[in-house]
Design a protein around this motif. Structure first.
Motif, PDB file in Angstrom:
ATOM      1  N   LEU A  25       0.887  -1.096   0.077  1.00 12.37           N
ATOM      2  CA  LEU A  25       0.216   0.102  -0.020  1.00 12.37           C
ATOM      3  C   LEU A  25       0.893   1.132   0.078  1.00 12.37           C
ATOM      4  O   LEU A  25       2.042   1.157   0.685  1.00 12.37           O
ATOM      5  CB  LEU A  25      -1.000  -0.118   1.224  1.00 12.37           C
ATOM      6  N   PRO A  26       0.335   2.296  -0.622  1.00 10.65           N
ATOM      7  CA  PRO A  26       1.360   3.525  -0.902  1.00 10.65           C
ATOM      8  C   PRO A  26       1.676   4.017   0.691  1.00 10.65           C
ATOM      9  O   PRO A  26       2.815   4.387   0.926  1.00 10.65           O
ATOM     10  CB  PRO A  26       0.421   4.767  -1.438  1.00 10.65           C
ATOM     11  N   GLU A  27       0.928   4.048   1.550  1.00 10.61           N
ATOM     12  CA  GLU A  27       1.352   4.607   3.039  1.00 10.61           C
ATOM     13  C   GLU A  27       2.228   3.651   3.535  1.00 10.61           C
ATOM     14  O   GLU A  27       3.282   4.146   4.202  1.00 10.61           O
ATOM     15  CB  GLU A  27       0.085   4.728   3.775  1.00 10.61           C
ATOM     16  N   ASN A 226       7.206  10.364 -21.915  1.00 10.96           N
ATOM     17  CA  ASN A 226       6.407  10.843 -20.876  1.00 10.96           C
ATOM     18  C   ASN A 226       5.223  10.421 -20.261  1.00 10.96           C
ATOM     19  O   ASN A 226       4.592  10.482 -19.293  1.00 10.96           O
ATOM     20  CB  ASN A 226       5.860  12.443 -21.050  1.00 10.96           C
ATOM     21  N   GLU A 227       4.958   9.141 -20.859  1.00  7.24           N
ATOM     22  CA  GLU A 227       3.815   8.294 -20.832  1.00  7.24           C
ATOM     23  C   GLU A 227       4.008   6.764 -20.792  1.00  7.24           C
ATOM     24  O   GLU A 227       4.898   6.362 -21.815  1.00  7.24           O
ATOM     25  CB  GLU A 227       2.741   8.552 -21.719  1.00  7.24           C
ATOM     26  N   VAL A 234      -0.696  -3.274  -9.546  1.00 10.95           N
ATOM     27  CA  VAL A 234      -1.269  -1.920  -9.628  1.00 10.95           C
ATOM     28  C   VAL A 234      -0.369  -0.834  -8.552  1.00 10.95           C
ATOM     29  O   VAL A 234      -0.205   0.074  -8.700  1.00 10.95           O
ATOM     30  CB  VAL A 234      -2.605  -1.490  -9.533  1.00 10.95           C
ATOM     31  N   GLY A 235       0.121  -1.590  -7.293  1.00  7.05           N
ATOM     32  CA  GLY A 235       0.818  -1.157  -6.352  1.00  7.05           C
ATOM     33  C   GLY A 235       2.005  -0.301  -7.095  1.00  7.05           C
ATOM     34  O   GLY A 235       2.564   0.714  -6.454  1.00  7.05           O
ATOM     35  N   GLN A 241       5.198   6.873 -10.015  1.00  6.48           N
ATOM     36  CA  GLN A 241       4.662   8.366  -9.972  1.00  6.48           C
ATOM     37  C   GLN A 241       5.267   9.198  -9.026  1.00  6.48           C
ATOM     38  O   GLN A 241       5.528  10.245  -9.404  1.00  6.48           O
ATOM     39  CB  GLN A 241       3.276   8.180  -9.625  1.00  6.48           C
ATOM     40  N   LYS A 242       5.845   8.489  -7.912  1.00  8.57           N
ATOM     41  CA  LYS A 242       6.481   9.356  -6.779  1.00  8.57           C
ATOM     42  C   LYS A 242       7.770   9.892  -7.220  1.00  8.57           C
ATOM     43  O   LYS A 242       8.199  10.869  -6.985  1.00  8.57           O
ATOM     44  CB  LYS A 242       6.708   8.496  -5.595  1.00  8.57           C
ATOM     45  N   ALA A 243       8.417   8.999  -7.975  1.00 10.93           N
ATOM     46  CA  ALA A 243       9.892   9.122  -8.469  1.00 10.93           C
ATOM     47  C   ALA A 243       9.967  10.134  -9.569  1.00 10.93           C
ATOM     48  O   ALA A 243      10.898  10.918 -10.266  1.00 10.93           O
ATOM     49  CB  ALA A 243      10.600   7.963  -8.674  1.00 10.93           C
ATOM     50  N   ASN A 244       8.495  10.234 -10.415  1.00  7.49           N
ATOM     51  CA  ASN A 244       8.639  10.699 -11.628  1.00  7.49           C
ATOM     52  C   ASN A 244       7.360  11.652 -11.724  1.00  7.49           C
ATOM     53  O   ASN A 244       6.437  11.435 -12.588  1.00  7.49           O
ATOM     54  CB  ASN A 244       8.369   9.714 -12.880  1.00  7.49           C
ATOM     55  N   PRO A 245       7.204  12.861 -10.795  1.00  6.75           N
ATOM     56  CA  PRO A 245       5.715  13.298 -10.695  1.00  6.75           C
ATOM     57  C   PRO A 245       5.325  13.838 -11.999  1.00  6.75           C
ATOM     58  O   PRO A 245       4.258  14.070 -12.231  1.00  6.75           O
ATOM     59  CB  PRO A 245       6.149  14.469  -9.790  1.00  6.75           C
ATOM     60  N   GLN A 246       6.316  14.184 -12.951  1.00  7.28           N
ATOM     61  CA  GLN A 246       5.996  14.969 -14.216  1.00  7.28           C
ATOM     62  C   GLN A 246       5.410  14.105 -15.392  1.00  7.28           C
ATOM     63  O   GLN A 246       4.823  14.357 -16.291  1.00  7.28           O
ATOM     64  CB  GLN A 246       7.068  15.753 -14.630  1.00  7.28           C
ATOM     65  N   LYS A 247       5.776  12.622 -15.083  1.00  8.43           N
ATOM     66  CA  LYS A 247       5.304  11.706 -16.243  1.00  8.43           C
ATOM     67  C   LYS A 247       4.034  10.821 -15.850  1.00  8.43           C
ATOM     68  O   LYS A 247       3.552  11.119 -14.565  1.00  8.43           O
ATOM     69  CB  LYS A 247       6.388  10.592 -16.353  1.00  8.43           C
TER      70      LYS A 247
END
Ligand code: 13P
Ligand code: SF4
Length: 313
Positions: A25-27, A226-227, A234-235, A241-247
């Motif tokens: 889980l993300p948290e 970028n995509e 899915v985890g 996303q955390k390491a690549n907030p712009q992608k």
């Protein structure tokens, strides 16, 4: 209660380190001292100087940490977090298979129990299965590769090696179908497609890149694209996303969920450190037999992959 603060206090009190798999889980990922794939977590477990390892992952991963750090206390916050694929082969079944192929050398995916690892010559992960097939065996060796038939067939095709398969598979990864990738590709035509080698062969054949979970992270971090369409549990979208907030990241299939990976919560991590439970216990015999196959993997695979492990056979 502020869960993060309490976990920090307990970590200091117990001299503990928290290792977290990419599917948690993300948290839970966010409180990890080290987050990664099976190979990275194994290496981290072999190097840590902490007294206690809290392993947020599935049971075989916590066992691997215990095998590599037998004198440390290894805790798993939910001991019912199993891996259905790992449970598809028992040590008895592997002994029977070995008896049918007495000359064969045996390589097991890290997704196996400690008892099964104890019956093997080499271990591998999804990050180094090809390297292990190329480096660990002579050309004329007969090779048994258990339990994941998709990882085995993918790596066998890539290396041109013939292997004896077992009928194991990951139910969560098999939920990702070629039509899911196709649909995402139509929606996001510029996206790079990635899949984990536990996916169906029809999926791994159609994607741009076949990678372990941390392999995906390394690939995306370096890529100019970028995509990305992500063909795994899915985890994995969280660390990407955390390491690549712009992608931008799109799950190949929203139903590719490993329920066992989602059992561990922050409350359970706190309980685990407060009550020192549940402890992973393995016999000395199983540890010393299983260590050989994992140390061989770390020494062969890791010298070629990346980080240097300080372990000797
Ligand atoms: P990774 O080693 O790629 O993290 O995979 C472990 C796993 O269980 C995949 O389902
Ligand atoms: Fe096991 Fe599949 Fe879950 Fe990985 S995703 S831990 S292989 S059940």
């Amino acid at each position: 209660m502020n869960f993060q603060k309490r976990i920090e206090e307990l970590k200091k009190e117990r001299n503990a380190v928290i290792l977290v798999h990419n599917y948690q889980l993300p948290e839970v990922q966010d409180i990890g001292d080290f987050t990664g794939d099976s190979l990275g977590l194994s290496i981290e477990a072999s190097k840590t100087t902490a007294d206690v390892i809290v392993f947020c992952g599935v049971y075989f991963m916590a066992e691997t940490a215990k095998i590599l750090s037998p004198h440390k206390t290894v805790l798993i916050p939910d001991a019912t977090s199993g891996c259905p694929m790992a449970d598809m082969i028992t040590a008895d079944q592997l002994r029977e298979l070995k008896a049918k192929h007495p000359k064969a050398k045996v390589m097991c995916y890290v997704n196996t129990s400690a008892e099964v690892k104890a019956e093997c010559d080499y271990c591998c992960t999804s990050a180094n299965a090809e390297i292990m097939l190329n480096e660990a065996f002579n050309d004329d060796d007969e090779i048994i590769f258990v339990p994941d038939k998709y990882l085995a067939s993918y790596s066998a095709n890539k290396t041109g090696r013939k292997v004896i398969f077992w009928n194991g598979y990951c139910k969560s990864h098999l939920k990702i179908l070629p039509e899911h990738i196709q649909k995402q590709k139509e929606l996001h035509p510029n996206a790079i497609t990635m899949a984990h080698p536990e996916c169906l062969s029809s999926v791994t054949q159609m994607v741009d890149e076949v990678l372990s979970t941390s392999g995906m992270l390394k690939y995306v971090n370096k890529s100019k694209a970028n995509e990305f369409i992500v063909g795994t549990e899915v985890g994995m979208l969280h660390p990407l996303q955390k390491a690549n907030p712009q992608k931008k990241f799109y799950a190949a299939s929203d139903i590719a969920v490993c329920p066992n990976m989602k059992k561990i919560t922050l409350e359970k991590v706190i309980r685990s450190l407060e009550d020192m439970r549940d402890e992973v216990i393995l016999s000395e015999e199983i540890i010393s037999k299983a260590q050989k196959s994992i140390f061989r993997m770390i020494n062969i695979g890791n010298n070629i992959v990346e980080n240097k492990a300080e372990v000797k056979i």
